[in-house]
Design a protein around this motif. Structure first.
Motif: not given
Length: 562
Positions: A178, A201, A205
């Motif tokens: 990332c 995020w 995910n």
């Protein structure tokens, strides 16, 4: 439970008899003085079509077939509105493992909680919330591996900005690849497992299974506490999360009225946005939420541009301020920013009632421009005049004094712990003040926040900032403000929405011991949302002969804080 039509939600309405309605007049001023002995006089209150239609001395006749509640002298208040919450996080926290004080207080307890956590079937992840370093120090991947390394674990710090993942979770989630700056790395570039402000995020995910959101439990528990509205302060909420909240309101999982803070618009000049059509009558959009962190503060010009973008679109801002530097920067940026387009003139009433006990026109004495300071943990007294003159509303969390005060005494060395989350000094200075719990990062019960504002006592019993204690009536008023103008009190008056909480004791007894256990009934738009439908027959029934034969005595009411 849901906001559905029932025996108290039809067009004929219902009648509440012999209640102490408070407050009842816009001229009512809540100051630092105690209310009169005995509380307000008894009145009857008639509800129809979701609104209060009549408030009168006892003796209002019930219409044929109209349901009647005998309040038996109990207090009738506007329903509590929690002006700062995070609904999605709260719904997820209900299905997560709690790993912080007061339940978990040491390393052994943390390991036991993580190992005993019951991850949803099929994916093995443990989602833990509420952690504070007082339990087992600052955590990273290696520390989590030692505690629970046989399954993927993600653990959230109680402040909400930091997640810590163990090695199994890092591998499954692909954290090493990332590129976001929120991924903390050691000198060799290896992820430490600490992720800062990376909720979006993590949520997106695909390797991390979504947590089941129990919004119905959030709504049910809040209704039992007399809460009829929430302002969700989640920063950067996406369209999908907004849709979930709207659908929860539409289908009754969240019977409360909702104000949803907006994500930041692009910082570019624009014309005021036309008002969006309401997705649901109980859901409205609120101010733009702006998050500040000391380790990556914007410059004055940058923050001013962000505020300008919101103001030019016609939206006030709600700025996260928990440190001195954040507060000073925010006030400087607000001073430099353009006014809120198309808002101030329309929102300045001739008179208003505020928690601070001031009435008047404009500035700190009227409705203001709608801009807010969220938290206000550190507010130097020399800034009070500017807060007042700009009409800013401080939305504070008095519950943090009770929940975190003992740790403040240990950790805080750059401020006086007793001055954190000021209240009474703001009221005396005429600053607009309202309250929120910040759940799930604080306790979800606003009554506990009221007690904390009155007592200013830590969990260990230490008085923290005794000069900042509020009288109970003023502390309660922190949660009685309008959803879109939190420091302007709602009243029990004809024409007001029937968002109400009926308490068993009278007002004097409620103020002497403010707690959720006093709640007897909660109504949103005139519809009974607590107790649940199965218990309505024990609380309210139709008046058989239109002259009182169908009244239920207050002592027979079901409900309470469950």
């Amino acid at each position: 439970m849901g906001r559905t039509q029932n025996s108290t939600g039809d067009a004929d309405g219902f009648l509440i008899r012999r209640c102490q309605a408070f407050p009842t007049r816009p001229s009512t001023v809540l100051s630092l003085d105690a209310p009169p002995r005995g509380g307000p006089p008894l009145v009857d209150v008639r509800i129809a079509a979701g609104h209060i239609v009549e408030v009168s001395a006892p003796g209002l006749p019930a219409l044929p077939g109209q349901p009647v509640i005998d309040a038996a002298g109990g207090a009738l208040l506007p329903g509590l509105h929690d002006h700062h919450v995070h609904l999605m996080s709260q719904a997820a926290a209900i299905r997560s493992v709690w790993v912080g004080p007061p339940t978990v207080v040491d390393r052994g307890g943390l390991g036991a909680a993580l190992r005993a956590g019951r991850p949803p079937a099929g994916h093995g992840w443990v989602r833990a919330v509420g952690y504070h370093p007082s339990v087992a120090g600052e955590l990273d991947r290696d520390a989590l591996d030692d505690l629970c390394g046989d399954r993927p674990v993600r653990l959230q710090h109680r402040g909400g900005a930091l997640w810590v993942l163990n090695s199994a979770a890092i591998a499954r989630a692909g954290v090493a690849d990332c590129p976001l700056p929120g991924v903390e790395r050691d000198a060799s570039g290896r992820p430490t497992g600490r992720l800062w402000r990376m909720d979006d995020w993590l949520r997106a995910n695909p390797a991390i299974p979504p947590v089941t959101l129990d919004l119905a439990a959030v709504g049910r528990q809040a209704a039992a506490r007399g809460v009829t509205g929430f302002t969700d302060a989640t920063p950067g909420r996406g369209p999908a999360e907004r849709r979930l909240l709207v659908e929860a309101a539409r289908h009754g999982a969240l019977p409360q009225r909702l104000v949803l803070m907006r994500p930041e618009p692009a910082p570019a000049p624009c014309e005021p946005n036309p008002p969006a059509p309401p997705a649901h009558p109980g859901v409205v959009d609120g101010p733009v939420k702006i998050i500040l962190d000391d380790d990556r503060l914007p410059g004055l010009d940058g923050l001013t541009a962000r505020i300008d973008a919101a103001h030019l679109a016609g939206h006030p801002v709600a700025v996260h301020c928990v440190t001195r530097v954040q507060t000073v920067l925010t006030l400087a940026a607000l001073a430099a920013a353009v006014p809120v387009s198309g808002r101030s003139a329309a929102r300045e009433p001739t008179t208003t009632t505020t928690v601070a006990g001031t009435t008047g026109r404009g500035g700190g004495e009227g409705a203001g421009g709608g801009d807010r300071i969220e938290h206000g943990a550190v507010l130097p007294s020399e800034l009070y005049g500017e807060l007042r003159e700009r009409g800013l509303t401080v939305v504070t969390q008095p519950n943090f004094v009770a929940e975190r005060g003992d740790q403040y005494l240990v950790d805080v060395d750059d401020e006086d712990p007793g001055s954190l989350y000021p209240a009474a000094s703001l009221v005396r200075a005429g600053v607009r003040l309202a309250g929120g719990t910040d759940t799930p990062f604080g306790g979800a019960d606003p009554w506990a926040a009221v007690r904390a504002a009155v007592r200013r006592s830590t969990a260990a019993g230490t008085l923290l900032g005794g000069d900042e204690r509020l009288p109970a009536v003023t502390a309660l008023a922190l949660f009685l403000g309008h959803p879109d103008d939190p420091a302007r009190l709602r009243t029990i008056r004809p024409g007001a929405p029937a968002d109400l909480v009926l308490l068993r004791p009278g007002l004097t007894d409620v103020l002497a011991d403010p707690r959720a256990g006093h709640v007897r009934c909660t109504f949103v738009a005139g519809v009974l949302v607590h107790p649940e439908d199965a218990e309505q027959g024990r609380v309210i029934r139709a008046d058989a002969d239109a002259n009182g034969a169908g009244d239920m005595a207050g002592g027979e009411a079901a409900g309470g804080d469950r």
